[in-house]
Design a protein around this motif. Structure first.
Motif, PDB file in Angstrom:
ATOM      1  N   THR A   1     -48.835   7.891   6.186  1.00  0.00           N
ATOM      2  CA  THR A   1     -48.852   6.487   5.790  1.00  0.00           C
ATOM      3  C   THR A   1     -47.784   6.047   4.697  1.00  0.00           C
ATOM      4  OG1 THR A   1     -50.633   7.204   4.249  1.00  0.00           O
ATOM      5  CG2 THR A   1     -51.380   6.120   6.200  1.00  0.00           C
TER       6      THR A   1
ATOM      7  N   TRP B   1     -42.832   3.123  12.784  1.00  0.00           N
ATOM      8  CA  TRP B   1     -43.790   3.316  11.494  1.00  0.00           C
ATOM      9  C   TRP B   1     -43.798   1.818  10.883  1.00  0.00           C
ATOM     10  CZ3 TRP B   1     -42.487   2.921   6.210  1.00  0.00           C
ATOM     11  CH2 TRP B   1     -43.501   3.506   5.348  1.00  0.00           C
ATOM     12  N   GLU B   2     -42.732   1.249  10.642  1.00  0.00           N
ATOM     13  CA  GLU B   2     -42.772   0.103   9.890  1.00  0.00           C
ATOM     14  C   GLU B   2     -43.409  -1.068  10.575  1.00  0.00           C
ATOM     15  OE1 GLU B   2     -41.315  -0.853   7.288  1.00  0.00           O
ATOM     16  OE2 GLU B   2     -39.687   0.879   6.705  1.00  0.00           O
TER      17      GLU B   2
ATOM     18  N   LYS C   1     -46.859  -0.018   9.972  1.00  0.00           N
ATOM     19  CA  LYS C   1     -47.477  -0.451   8.655  1.00  0.00           C
ATOM     20  C   LYS C   1     -47.497  -2.012   8.288  1.00  0.00           C
ATOM     21  CE  LYS C   1     -46.007   0.321   3.927  1.00  0.00           C
ATOM     22  NZ  LYS C   1     -44.423   0.684   2.981  1.00  0.00           N
TER      23      LYS C   1
ATOM     24  N   ASN D   1     -49.075   7.401  11.019  1.00  0.00           N
ATOM     25  CA  ASN D   1     -49.949   6.518  10.020  1.00  0.00           C
ATOM     26  C   ASN D   1     -51.304   7.134   9.498  1.00  0.00           C
ATOM     27  OD1 ASN D   1     -48.767   4.112   9.229  1.00  0.00           O
ATOM     28  ND2 ASN D   1     -50.680   2.783  10.154  1.00  0.00           N
TER      29      ASN D   1
END
Length: 309
Positions: free
Chosen positions: A70, A147-148, A151, A192
Protein backbone atom coordinates in the motif's frame (compact mmCIF):
# COMPACT_ATOMS: atom_id res chain seq x y z
CA UNK A 1 17.29 -42.64 -8.01
CA UNK A 2 15.81 -40.89 -11.06
CA UNK A 3 16.00 -37.08 -10.56
CA UNK A 4 12.84 -34.99 -10.99
CA UNK A 5 12.50 -31.20 -11.22
CA UNK A 6 9.17 -29.31 -11.03
CA UNK A 7 8.58 -25.54 -10.94
CA UNK A 8 5.65 -23.13 -10.90
CA UNK A 9 5.33 -19.44 -11.71
CA UNK A 10 2.21 -18.68 -9.71
CA UNK A 11 -1.46 -19.66 -9.73
CA UNK A 12 -3.73 -16.74 -10.68
CA UNK A 13 -5.75 -15.31 -13.57
CA UNK A 14 -2.69 -14.92 -15.81
CA UNK A 15 -3.67 -12.60 -18.70
CA UNK A 16 -2.92 -13.55 -22.29
CA UNK A 17 -0.33 -10.76 -22.48
CA UNK A 18 1.78 -12.59 -19.88
CA UNK A 19 1.03 -16.16 -20.97
CA UNK A 20 3.88 -16.78 -23.39
CA UNK A 21 6.51 -15.14 -21.17
CA UNK A 22 5.25 -17.02 -18.09
CA UNK A 23 5.55 -20.39 -19.83
CA UNK A 24 8.97 -19.51 -21.22
CA UNK A 25 10.08 -18.47 -17.74
CA UNK A 26 9.06 -21.69 -16.00
CA UNK A 27 10.60 -23.77 -18.76
CA UNK A 28 13.90 -21.92 -18.34
CA UNK A 29 13.74 -22.42 -14.57
CA UNK A 30 13.01 -26.16 -14.91
CA UNK A 31 15.92 -26.54 -17.31
CA UNK A 32 18.24 -24.71 -14.92
CA UNK A 33 17.25 -26.92 -12.00
CA UNK A 34 17.52 -30.05 -14.11
CA UNK A 35 21.02 -29.05 -15.24
CA UNK A 36 22.07 -29.10 -11.58
CA UNK A 37 20.51 -32.51 -11.00
CA UNK A 38 21.98 -33.95 -14.20
CA UNK A 39 25.56 -33.47 -12.99
CA UNK A 40 24.76 -35.06 -9.63
CA UNK A 41 23.89 -31.87 -7.79
CA UNK A 42 21.62 -31.81 -4.77
CA UNK A 43 17.89 -31.17 -4.77
CA UNK A 44 18.63 -28.15 -2.58
CA UNK A 45 20.99 -26.66 -5.16
CA UNK A 46 18.48 -27.40 -7.91
CA UNK A 47 15.50 -25.64 -6.31
CA UNK A 48 17.62 -22.61 -5.46
CA UNK A 49 18.92 -22.38 -9.03
CA UNK A 50 15.42 -22.70 -10.48
CA UNK A 51 13.87 -20.09 -8.19
CA UNK A 52 16.71 -17.63 -8.80
CA UNK A 53 15.91 -17.76 -12.52
CA UNK A 54 12.31 -16.74 -11.79
CA UNK A 55 13.33 -14.10 -9.23
CA UNK A 56 15.41 -12.47 -11.98
CA UNK A 57 12.56 -12.61 -14.51
CA UNK A 58 10.26 -9.54 -14.28
CA UNK A 59 7.24 -11.49 -15.57
CA UNK A 60 6.98 -13.11 -12.13
CA UNK A 61 6.16 -11.65 -8.72
CA UNK A 62 9.42 -12.50 -6.96
CA UNK A 63 12.60 -10.45 -6.79
CA UNK A 64 12.77 -8.27 -9.91
CA UNK A 65 9.16 -7.62 -10.89
CA UNK A 66 7.67 -7.93 -7.40
CA UNK A 67 4.38 -6.16 -6.70
CA UNK A 68 4.07 -3.20 -4.34
CA UNK A 69 2.36 -2.83 -0.97
CA UNK A 70 0.00 0.00 0.00
CA UNK A 71 2.96 2.35 0.51
CA UNK A 72 4.41 1.54 -2.90
CA UNK A 73 7.24 -0.58 -1.49
CA UNK A 74 8.57 -4.04 -2.33
CA UNK A 75 8.40 -6.59 0.49
CA UNK A 76 9.75 -10.03 -0.40
CA UNK A 77 9.32 -13.42 1.30
CA UNK A 78 11.07 -16.73 0.61
CA UNK A 79 11.68 -20.19 2.03
CA UNK A 80 13.98 -23.11 1.23
CA UNK A 81 13.95 -26.54 2.88
CA UNK A 82 15.66 -29.89 2.41
CA UNK A 83 14.15 -33.23 3.29
CA UNK A 84 17.05 -35.21 4.71
CA UNK A 85 17.43 -33.32 8.00
CA UNK A 86 14.42 -30.94 7.72
CA UNK A 87 16.82 -28.00 7.67
CA UNK A 88 15.02 -24.84 6.57
CA UNK A 89 15.59 -21.13 6.16
CA UNK A 90 13.23 -18.26 5.45
CA UNK A 91 13.08 -14.49 5.14
CA UNK A 92 10.14 -12.11 5.14
CA UNK A 93 9.55 -8.45 4.32
CA UNK A 94 12.98 -7.87 2.78
CA UNK A 95 13.07 -4.86 0.49
CA UNK A 96 16.21 -4.63 -1.61
CA UNK A 97 17.56 -8.17 -2.04
CA UNK A 98 17.54 -9.47 -5.63
CA UNK A 99 17.39 -13.16 -4.70
CA UNK A 100 15.60 -13.74 -1.39
CA UNK A 101 15.75 -17.53 -1.87
CA UNK A 102 19.54 -17.41 -1.53
CA UNK A 103 19.27 -15.25 1.57
CA UNK A 104 16.82 -17.81 3.00
CA UNK A 105 19.38 -20.54 2.32
CA UNK A 106 22.03 -18.49 4.11
CA UNK A 107 19.72 -18.20 7.13
CA UNK A 108 19.42 -21.98 7.08
CA UNK A 109 23.13 -22.66 6.75
CA UNK A 110 24.78 -19.78 8.62
CA UNK A 111 22.50 -19.01 11.58
CA UNK A 112 20.87 -21.04 14.36
CA UNK A 113 17.48 -19.68 13.25
CA UNK A 114 14.86 -20.59 10.66
CA UNK A 115 13.45 -17.16 9.78
CA UNK A 116 14.69 -13.58 9.77
CA UNK A 117 12.49 -10.64 8.91
CA UNK A 118 12.65 -7.05 7.64
CA UNK A 119 15.55 -5.03 9.12
CA UNK A 120 17.17 -8.05 10.76
CA UNK A 121 17.19 -9.99 7.50
CA UNK A 122 18.84 -7.06 5.73
CA UNK A 123 21.43 -6.67 8.48
CA UNK A 124 22.28 -10.37 8.19
CA UNK A 125 22.52 -10.10 4.40
CA UNK A 126 24.95 -7.20 4.72
CA UNK A 127 27.03 -9.09 7.30
CA UNK A 128 27.63 -11.99 4.90
CA UNK A 129 28.33 -9.81 1.87
CA UNK A 130 25.05 -10.02 -0.01
CA UNK A 131 24.79 -6.77 -1.92
CA UNK A 132 21.92 -4.37 -1.36
CA UNK A 133 20.15 -2.84 -4.33
CA UNK A 134 18.80 0.70 -4.60
CA UNK A 135 15.28 0.94 -3.17
CA UNK A 136 13.47 0.96 -6.53
CA UNK A 137 15.80 -1.38 -8.41
CA UNK A 138 13.35 -4.29 -8.27
CA UNK A 139 10.32 -2.24 -9.34
CA UNK A 140 9.32 -2.38 -13.00
CA UNK A 141 7.68 0.56 -14.77
CA UNK A 142 4.65 -1.62 -15.48
CA UNK A 143 4.22 -2.50 -11.81
CA UNK A 144 4.46 1.15 -10.83
CA UNK A 145 1.67 1.96 -13.32
CA UNK A 146 -0.52 -0.89 -12.07
CA UNK A 147 0.01 0.13 -8.46
CA UNK A 148 -1.00 3.72 -9.27
CA UNK A 149 -4.13 2.39 -10.99
CA UNK A 150 -5.09 0.23 -8.00
CA UNK A 151 -4.40 3.05 -5.57
CA UNK A 152 -6.52 5.47 -7.59
CA UNK A 153 -9.48 3.10 -7.71
CA UNK A 154 -8.98 1.68 -4.19
CA UNK A 155 -8.77 -1.92 -5.37
CA UNK A 156 -8.58 -4.45 -2.53
CA UNK A 157 -6.32 -7.48 -2.33
CA UNK A 158 -9.15 -10.02 -2.64
CA UNK A 159 -10.43 -8.36 -5.81
CA UNK A 160 -6.88 -8.29 -7.15
CA UNK A 161 -6.32 -11.98 -6.53
CA UNK A 162 -9.49 -12.88 -8.42
CA UNK A 163 -8.64 -10.68 -11.39
CA UNK A 164 -5.93 -10.27 -13.99
CA UNK A 165 -4.36 -7.50 -11.90
CA UNK A 166 -2.94 -9.99 -9.39
CA UNK A 167 0.45 -11.63 -9.43
CA UNK A 168 1.75 -14.49 -7.42
CA UNK A 169 4.48 -16.69 -6.06
CA UNK A 170 7.18 -18.81 -7.74
CA UNK A 171 8.46 -22.13 -6.48
CA UNK A 172 10.33 -25.35 -7.13
CA UNK A 173 10.55 -28.91 -5.83
CA UNK A 174 13.15 -31.52 -6.70
CA UNK A 175 14.23 -35.10 -6.11
CA UNK A 176 17.93 -35.78 -6.62
CA UNK A 177 19.88 -38.93 -7.50
CA UNK A 178 20.61 -39.59 -3.81
CA UNK A 179 16.89 -39.73 -3.01
CA UNK A 180 16.78 -36.36 -1.24
CA UNK A 181 13.93 -33.89 -1.81
CA UNK A 182 13.86 -30.11 -1.40
CA UNK A 183 11.50 -27.19 -1.93
CA UNK A 184 11.82 -23.45 -2.39
CA UNK A 185 9.17 -20.72 -2.65
CA UNK A 186 9.61 -16.98 -3.24
CA UNK A 187 7.17 -14.10 -3.63
CA UNK A 188 6.50 -10.39 -3.59
CA UNK A 189 3.06 -11.10 -2.18
CA UNK A 190 -0.04 -9.47 -3.59
CA UNK A 191 -0.40 -5.91 -4.80
CA UNK A 192 -1.80 -3.39 -2.28
CA UNK A 193 -1.12 -5.66 0.71
CA UNK A 194 -0.74 -3.92 4.06
CA UNK A 195 2.79 -2.92 5.01
CA UNK A 196 4.34 -5.81 6.93
CA UNK A 197 1.88 -8.41 5.64
CA UNK A 198 3.43 -11.88 5.41
CA UNK A 199 1.65 -14.60 3.47
CA UNK A 200 2.16 -18.33 3.30
CA UNK A 201 5.34 -18.41 1.22
CA UNK A 202 8.01 -18.22 3.98
CA UNK A 203 6.05 -20.29 6.49
CA UNK A 204 7.11 -23.93 6.94
CA UNK A 205 4.22 -26.27 6.25
CA UNK A 206 2.19 -23.64 4.41
CA UNK A 207 4.17 -22.17 1.51
CA UNK A 208 6.46 -25.17 1.31
CA UNK A 209 7.67 -28.31 3.02
CA UNK A 210 10.21 -31.04 2.29
CA UNK A 211 10.69 -34.38 4.03
CA UNK A 212 12.47 -37.38 2.52
CA UNK A 213 9.90 -39.63 4.19
CA UNK A 214 6.94 -37.93 2.49
CA UNK A 215 7.96 -35.65 -0.38
CA UNK A 216 8.29 -31.97 -1.21
CA UNK A 217 5.66 -29.30 -1.93
CA UNK A 218 5.67 -25.66 -3.02
CA UNK A 219 2.39 -23.74 -2.85
CA UNK A 220 0.97 -20.69 -4.60
CA UNK A 221 -2.31 -18.85 -4.42
CA UNK A 222 -4.26 -16.89 -1.82
CA UNK A 223 -1.76 -16.77 1.04
CA UNK A 224 -4.18 -16.31 3.90
CA UNK A 225 -6.19 -19.35 2.77
CA UNK A 226 -3.04 -21.47 2.41
CA UNK A 227 -1.94 -20.46 5.91
CA UNK A 228 -5.27 -21.44 7.43
CA UNK A 229 -5.07 -25.03 6.17
CA UNK A 230 -1.23 -25.39 6.25
CA UNK A 231 -1.54 -26.57 2.67
CA UNK A 232 1.95 -27.99 2.04
CA UNK A 233 1.89 -30.15 5.15
CA UNK A 234 -1.72 -31.18 4.50
CA UNK A 235 -0.75 -32.57 1.11
CA UNK A 236 2.13 -34.57 2.56
CA UNK A 237 -0.15 -35.87 5.30
CA UNK A 238 -2.43 -37.34 2.65
CA UNK A 239 0.57 -38.81 0.83
CA UNK A 240 1.64 -40.44 4.09
CA UNK A 241 -1.82 -42.01 4.17
CA UNK A 242 -1.22 -43.64 0.79
CA UNK A 243 -2.54 -41.11 -1.73
CA UNK A 244 -0.54 -40.35 -4.86
CA UNK A 245 0.92 -36.88 -5.31
CA UNK A 246 -1.91 -35.94 -7.67
CA UNK A 247 -4.64 -37.33 -5.40
CA UNK A 248 -3.23 -35.61 -2.32
CA UNK A 249 -2.87 -32.28 -4.13
CA UNK A 250 -6.36 -32.33 -5.61
CA UNK A 251 -7.97 -33.41 -2.33
CA UNK A 252 -6.16 -30.72 -0.34
CA UNK A 253 -6.93 -27.91 -2.80
CA UNK A 254 -10.57 -28.98 -2.85
CA UNK A 255 -10.63 -28.93 0.95
CA UNK A 256 -9.12 -25.42 1.00
CA UNK A 257 -11.75 -24.22 -1.46
CA UNK A 258 -14.60 -25.71 0.54
CA UNK A 259 -13.32 -24.81 4.01
CA UNK A 260 -11.99 -21.27 3.51
CA UNK A 261 -13.03 -20.46 -0.09
CA UNK A 262 -9.42 -20.13 -1.21
CA UNK A 263 -7.91 -20.81 -4.63
CA UNK A 264 -4.36 -21.86 -5.37
CA UNK A 265 -1.95 -24.29 -6.90
CA UNK A 266 0.79 -26.68 -5.89
CA UNK A 267 3.72 -28.65 -7.25
CA UNK A 268 4.59 -31.89 -5.51
CA UNK A 269 7.22 -34.62 -5.82
CA UNK A 270 7.31 -37.87 -3.84
CA UNK A 271 10.41 -39.78 -2.69
CA UNK A 272 9.81 -42.24 -5.56
CA UNK A 273 9.59 -39.54 -8.24
CA UNK A 274 5.81 -39.34 -8.53
CA UNK A 275 5.00 -35.68 -9.24
CA UNK A 276 2.16 -33.32 -10.05
CA UNK A 277 1.35 -29.70 -10.86
CA UNK A 278 -2.25 -28.95 -9.84
CA UNK A 279 -4.30 -25.76 -9.43
CA UNK A 280 -7.82 -24.44 -8.87
CA UNK A 281 -7.24 -20.92 -10.21
CA UNK A 282 -7.80 -19.95 -13.84
CA UNK A 283 -4.19 -20.62 -14.79
CA UNK A 284 -0.81 -21.65 -13.39
CA UNK A 285 2.44 -21.64 -15.33
CA UNK A 286 4.39 -24.80 -14.52
CA UNK A 287 7.13 -27.01 -15.96
CA UNK A 288 8.77 -30.30 -15.01
CA UNK A 289 11.72 -32.38 -16.19
CA UNK A 290 11.47 -36.13 -15.70
CA UNK A 291 13.79 -38.55 -17.56
CA UNK A 292 14.87 -35.92 -20.13
CA UNK A 293 11.28 -35.01 -20.98
CA UNK A 294 10.22 -31.43 -20.31
CA UNK A 295 6.49 -31.16 -19.55
CA UNK A 296 4.77 -27.81 -19.17
CA UNK A 297 1.39 -26.11 -19.09
CA UNK A 298 -0.65 -23.03 -18.28
CA UNK A 299 -4.36 -23.85 -18.58
CA UNK A 300 -6.27 -26.65 -16.81
CA UNK A 301 -5.50 -30.06 -18.34
CA UNK A 302 -2.53 -28.67 -20.33
CA UNK A 303 0.44 -31.02 -20.61
CA UNK A 304 2.78 -30.30 -23.48
CA UNK A 305 6.09 -32.12 -23.79
CA UNK A 306 9.44 -31.72 -25.49
CA UNK A 307 12.82 -33.36 -25.21
CA UNK A 308 15.47 -31.75 -23.00
CA UNK A 309 18.64 -31.19 -25.01
Amino acid sequence: MKPVMVVHGGAWAIPDAFAEASVAGVKAAARAGNAVLKIGGSALDAVEAAVRIMEDDPVFDAGHGAVLNTDGEVELDAIIMEGKTLAAGAVSSVRNIANPVSLARAVMEKTPHVMLTDRGANQFAESIGISMLPTDALVTEEERREWEHCKKYVVGVKELFNSQWGHDTVGAVALDSMGNVACATSTGGIRNKMVGRVGDSPIIGSGGYADNKSGAVSCTGHGESILKVTLARLILFHMDQGRTASEAAEHSLQYMGERVQGGGGVIVVSPTGDWTATFTTERMAWAAVDEDVLSYGLNPKDKFTETVN
